[in-house]
Design an enzyme around this catalytic site. Sequence first.
Site, PDB file in Angstrom:
ATOM      1  CG  ASP A  67      -0.322  -0.575   2.464  1.00 49.41           C
ATOM      2  OD1 ASP A  67       0.911  -0.507   2.594  1.00 49.41           O
ATOM      3  OD2 ASP A  67      -1.060  -1.110   3.304  1.00 49.41           O
ATOM      4  CG  ASP A 136      -8.829  -2.195  12.027  1.00 52.07           C
ATOM      5  OD1 ASP A 136      -7.827  -2.817  11.584  1.00 52.07           O
ATOM      6  OD2 ASP A 136      -9.253  -1.157  11.491  1.00 52.07           O
ATOM      7  CG  HIS A 138      -5.815  -2.680   8.840  1.00 57.60           C
ATOM      8  ND1 HIS A 138      -5.969  -1.585   9.659  1.00 57.60           N
ATOM      9  CD2 HIS A 138      -4.474  -2.793   8.669  1.00 57.60           C
ATOM     10  CE1 HIS A 138      -4.797  -1.073   9.964  1.00 57.60           C
ATOM     11  NE2 HIS A 138      -3.863  -1.789   9.371  1.00 57.60           N
ATOM     12  CD  GLU A 143      -8.721   0.511   7.905  1.00 61.99           C
ATOM     13  OE1 GLU A 143      -8.736  -0.463   8.684  1.00 61.99           O
ATOM     14  OE2 GLU A 143      -8.058   1.540   8.134  1.00 61.99           O
TER      15      GLU A 143
HETATM   16  C1  F6R Z   1       1.432  -1.702   6.001  1.00 64.86           C
HETATM   17  C2  F6R Z   1       0.213  -2.459   6.130  1.00 64.86           C
HETATM   18  C3  F6R Z   1      -0.594  -2.476   7.380  1.00 64.86           C
HETATM   19  C4  F6R Z   1       0.241  -2.780   8.626  1.00 64.86           C
HETATM   20  C5  F6R Z   1      -0.629  -2.739   9.873  1.00 64.86           C
HETATM   21  C6  F6R Z   1       0.166  -3.003  11.130  1.00 64.86           C
HETATM   22  O1  F6R Z   1       1.980  -1.852   4.708  1.00 64.86           O
HETATM   23  O2  F6R Z   1      -0.154  -3.050   5.182  1.00 64.86           O
HETATM   24  O3  F6R Z   1      -1.605  -3.440   7.256  1.00 64.86           O
HETATM   25  O4  F6R Z   1       0.834  -4.043   8.486  1.00 64.86           O
HETATM   26  O5  F6R Z   1      -1.243  -1.497   9.957  1.00 64.86           O
HETATM   27  O6  F6R Z   1       1.070  -1.971  11.330  1.00 64.86           O
HETATM   28  P1  F6R Z   1       2.188  -2.078  12.471  1.00 64.86           P
HETATM   29  O7  F6R Z   1       3.126  -3.148  12.045  1.00 64.86           O
HETATM   30  O8  F6R Z   1       2.835  -0.722  12.480  1.00 64.86           O
HETATM   31  O9  F6R Z   1       1.478  -2.405  13.725  1.00 64.86           O
END
Ligand code: F6R
Length: 264
Positions: A67, A136, A138, A143
């Site tokens: 992303d 959550d 995702h 989301e």
């Molecule tokens: C980032 C991504 C997100 C993160 C998620 C967890 O490329 O795809 O899904 O993996 O938000 O983020 P952290 O590792 O910072 O807790």
Amino acid sequence: MRVVVFESAESVTQFAADQVCRVIQTKNVPTLGLATGGTPLGLYRELIERHRKGLLSFKHVNSFNLDEYLGLSPDDDRSYHAYMRENLFKHIDIDLGHTHIPKTDRVDLDQSACEFEKAIADCGGIDLQILGIGSDGHIGFNEPGSSLASRTRIKSLTQRTRADNARYFKCLDEVPKMALTMGIGTIMESKSVMLLATGESKAQAIRDTVEGPISAMVPSSILQMHPQTTLAIDTAAASSLKNIEYYLESEQNRVAQRTTVNIS
Ligand code: F6R
């Protein structure tokens, strides 16, 4: 779903690095799916270290990131382009022409999404997709409520995700509200998936992913339908799992069997 629970985040990192090395060393042209955020930082440091020691080359690797935010140029320190440059790409021998991060610095974002999907297909698909997980549930920026069949597209971030990610910005208001993300259907086409999670803040999401019903309200729960998914998590992230004893025993059995049969 294979659930591997480790005593420490460092052991999660070592396991994850071994899995990445195996894909790179067994495929002629390996294609990795990469994540950003706090979770994979240890993995990237370990991969850089192995590369420095001459144990690992990324010369033939293709990569696809999950992303990118809308409204941040690739030069912006807070963009995922910058994250990948600083935390991995500039330290290894990957050909930057073979790295792909969703392009959000253009007007036609639908076209950008189509090109991204086509590039994955042109590479023959993703061999190993690395995922983190949002509190959550995702994955990527899919989301809760995202279509479980979705392709790469624009998504609005929830307030919870924006609050979780505000630590990388001066204030919550600066956190972008939208992102271009690989879709859940796209992720599910990866040949294998490795989801990493550490810390208690991920415990509920991990419980819902592994033991909850499959639901668009917990996007990661669709991984129950993927035949080659491994969750590498620490004891804190595993702390809400009901069947923890079974997962631990399964791994012990796997290790015991490995001496007599071919099992990864
Ligand atoms: C980032 C991504 C997100 C993160 C998620 C967890 O490329 O795809 O899904 O993996 O938000 O983020 P952290 O590792 O910072 O807790």
